[in-house]
Enzyme design. Sequence first.
Site, PDB file in Angstrom:
ATOM      1  N   GLU A  39      36.392  65.863  50.212  1.00 57.62           N
ATOM      2  CA  GLU A  39      36.516  64.400  50.176  1.00 57.62           C
ATOM      3  C   GLU A  39      35.175  63.729  49.878  1.00 57.62           C
ATOM      4  O   GLU A  39      35.124  62.720  49.188  1.00 57.62           O
ATOM      5  CB  GLU A  39      37.093  63.879  51.501  1.00 57.62           C
ATOM      6  N   GLN A  44      33.693  58.962  43.954  1.00 61.63           N
ATOM      7  CA  GLN A  44      33.107  58.573  42.662  1.00 61.63           C
ATOM      8  C   GLN A  44      33.076  59.700  41.644  1.00 61.63           C
ATOM      9  O   GLN A  44      32.378  59.594  40.640  1.00 61.63           O
ATOM     10  CB  GLN A  44      31.647  58.078  42.826  1.00 61.63           C
ATOM     11  N   THR A  45      33.756  60.812  41.889  1.00 63.84           N
ATOM     12  CA  THR A  45      33.624  61.954  40.983  1.00 63.84           C
ATOM     13  C   THR A  45      35.003  62.548  40.681  1.00 63.84           C
ATOM     14  O   THR A  45      35.831  62.664  41.575  1.00 63.84           O
ATOM     15  CB  THR A  45      32.723  63.034  41.625  1.00 63.84           C
ATOM     16  N   LEU A  82      25.826  66.575  40.467  1.00 69.77           N
ATOM     17  CA  LEU A  82      27.030  65.908  40.969  1.00 69.77           C
ATOM     18  C   LEU A  82      26.788  64.409  41.200  1.00 69.77           C
ATOM     19  O   LEU A  82      27.727  63.627  41.279  1.00 69.77           O
ATOM     20  CB  LEU A  82      27.460  66.593  42.271  1.00 69.77           C
ATOM     21  N   TYR A  84      24.987  60.780  43.005  1.00 71.07           N
ATOM     22  CA  TYR A  84      25.107  60.112  44.317  1.00 71.07           C
ATOM     23  C   TYR A  84      24.628  61.044  45.435  1.00 71.07           C
ATOM     24  O   TYR A  84      25.400  61.476  46.295  1.00 71.07           O
ATOM     25  CB  TYR A  84      26.547  59.656  44.580  1.00 71.07           C
ATOM     26  N   TYR A 122      37.928  55.108  54.093  1.00 67.42           N
ATOM     27  CA  TYR A 122      38.794  55.954  53.277  1.00 67.42           C
ATOM     28  C   TYR A 122      38.660  57.428  53.690  1.00 67.42           C
ATOM     29  O   TYR A 122      39.659  58.114  53.935  1.00 67.42           O
ATOM     30  CB  TYR A 122      38.479  55.822  51.769  1.00 67.42           C
ATOM     31  N   ASP A 140      42.172  55.208  48.462  1.00 65.35           N
ATOM     32  CA  ASP A 140      41.128  55.394  47.451  1.00 65.35           C
ATOM     33  C   ASP A 140      41.513  54.637  46.175  1.00 65.35           C
ATOM     34  O   ASP A 140      42.502  53.902  46.155  1.00 65.35           O
ATOM     35  CB  ASP A 140      40.879  56.889  47.185  1.00 65.35           C
ATOM     36  N   CYS A 194      50.619  57.659  37.254  1.00 61.81           N
ATOM     37  CA  CYS A 194      50.304  56.225  37.270  1.00 61.81           C
ATOM     38  C   CYS A 194      48.822  56.048  36.937  1.00 61.81           C
ATOM     39  O   CYS A 194      48.034  55.565  37.736  1.00 61.81           O
ATOM     40  CB  CYS A 194      50.656  55.641  38.643  1.00 61.81           C
ATOM     41  N   CYS A 201      55.518  55.777  33.150  1.00 62.27           N
ATOM     42  CA  CYS A 201      56.601  55.286  34.019  1.00 62.27           C
ATOM     43  C   CYS A 201      57.896  56.054  33.799  1.00 62.27           C
ATOM     44  O   CYS A 201      58.687  56.205  34.730  1.00 62.27           O
ATOM     45  CB  CYS A 201      56.827  53.795  33.777  1.00 62.27           C
ATOM     46  N   CYS A 204      58.041  58.825  36.230  1.00 60.11           N
ATOM     47  CA  CYS A 204      57.569  58.479  37.581  1.00 60.11           C
ATOM     48  C   CYS A 204      58.721  58.569  38.592  1.00 60.11           C
ATOM     49  O   CYS A 204      59.796  57.998  38.359  1.00 60.11           O
ATOM     50  CB  CYS A 204      56.993  57.064  37.571  1.00 60.11           C
ATOM     51  N   CYS A 210      59.527  50.245  41.504  1.00 62.44           N
ATOM     52  CA  CYS A 210      58.231  49.674  41.124  1.00 62.44           C
ATOM     53  C   CYS A 210      58.393  48.244  40.582  1.00 62.44           C
ATOM     54  O   CYS A 210      59.041  48.028  39.555  1.00 62.44           O
ATOM     55  CB  CYS A 210      57.584  50.561  40.064  1.00 62.44           C
TER      56      CYS A 210
HETATM   57 FE1  SF4 Z   1      53.005  53.449  38.166  1.00 67.28          FE
HETATM   58 FE2  SF4 Z   1      55.115  51.929  38.661  1.00 67.28          FE
HETATM   59 FE3  SF4 Z   1      54.891  53.120  36.321  1.00 67.28          FE
HETATM   60 FE4  SF4 Z   1      55.364  54.570  38.490  1.00 67.28          FE
HETATM   61  S1  SF4 Z   1      56.696  53.054  37.560  1.00 67.28           S
HETATM   62  S2  SF4 Z   1      53.897  55.041  36.873  1.00 67.28           S
HETATM   63  S3  SF4 Z   1      54.210  53.447  40.037  1.00 67.28           S
HETATM   64  S4  SF4 Z   1      53.539  51.555  37.131  1.00 67.28           S
END
Ligand code: SF4
Length: 358
Positions: A39, A44-45, A82, A84, A122, A140, A194, A201, A204, A210
Site C-alpha cells: 500500500e 502515487q505509483t 520508485l 517519493y 486511505y 484511493d 472504469c 461500461c 461493467c 451507474c
Molecule cells: Fe464506470 Fe459506471 Fe461505466 Fe461502470 S458503468 S465503467 S461504474 S462509468
Amino acid sequence: MADTDKRLASLLLDWYARNGRALPWRQKKSDPYAIWVSEIMLQQTRVEVVIPYFQRWMARFPTISALAEASQQDVLALWEGLGYYGRARNLHRAARIVMTEYGGQLAGDPASLRRLPGIGRYTSGAIASIAFGYDVPALDGNVRRVLARLFDVQEPLGSPSAEKQLSALAGDHLPSGRAGDYNQALMDLGAMVCTPRAPRCDVCPVENLCRARALGVQELRPVRPGRLPIPHYQVAAAVIQRNGKVLITRRPEHGLLGGLWEFPGGKLEPGESPETGLRREIMEELGVDIDVREPLGSYRHAYTHYRVTLQAFRCALVKGTPVPLQVDDLSWVRFAELADYPMGKLDRMIAERLQATR
Ligand code: SF4
C-alpha cells in the site's frame, strides 16, 4: 443496508471473485506487513511499476524486524527509482517504532495504524480492511473515480463537498465482514474497467446501477478541479573531482528526495546563468568557491508536479574545503562506488554518464 446497496456490493464481490488481479501481495493475505509495504509503494505509483520493487523488497526485508534493522542507505537504495522517497523513510521509521513500541506486531485498527509515520486515512483503511478484516472504507484515486461515476457526484474532486460525499458513499455501501474484498473490487474495477478515459461500461458489472452511465456523463465524471500550470525548474550541478574521487552530497532528510545523494548544486534564480547560480549554490551548501569549467550535458525529467532541466558542469575547487552547511553529509567517492549511493533519477543519469566515459 438498502436493497440497491446490497445489490451493488454483491455484484462487485462476484465480479472481483472472477476478475480480481492476481497481485503478489494478495498471495500474502495473512501477512499484514506485505499489505502494508504494497500500500505504501502503490501511493502515487502504478501497479506494474510497483510489482518488481515489491518482490525485491520482500526478498531483502521479509519481516518488519528485518526492515527495522536495515540502514537507511540500504532502504533508500532498494527504493531508488520508485520516487517519493519520504515513503521509504517513513516505512523504515514506522518499522522501528513497531519493533520498539508495539512488540513487533502491526496493530490492525485504523486509529492505531494512523499513529505510524506515512500511514494516513486511505492507507489505514486499506490495511485494516484487507489485512485485518475491519469494516472500513479505503478511498484511493480509483475508488473516488468509480464512486463519483456510480453516484454522479457533480462537485470537483478535492473540494470539501465532493470529499464529504465520497467518504459517505464509500462507507455506506460496505458489506459487513467483506470490506477488504469490496474495497479491492472497487480498486480493480477502477483500474481495469472504469478507467480514467474511455470507461468500458459495456463490460461493467454495475452498469445498470451507474447514474453517470444512465445520464451519459461518465466521461465528464469525476469533475476535475482547475489545473495549475506545472512549474519547470532550471537546475545546475557540479562534478568536482579530486584524487580520482568525485564529491557527492546527501540531501536534507526532510524534503524532496530527502536522504538521497546528488552532485552538489541547485535551482537557478530567475535570469541567473548556470555558471553564476552554480557558484552561488556551492558557496551556500558547502562554503567553497569553485571554477565552473566545461559542460557535462543537459538532463531532463518530468516529476508528477514539476519538471526539471539540469545542466551539469565539470568544476574545480578554487579555495577552501567543502563542509556540509545546507546538506546532511558529503562524501568523496570513486566512480565505481557511485552505484552504492541511492540517488534521484537525474543524478543517476550523470553518475552513469561519468562511469561510462571515465
Ligand atoms: Fe464506470 Fe459506471 Fe461505466 Fe461502470 S458503468 S465503467 S461504474 S462509468
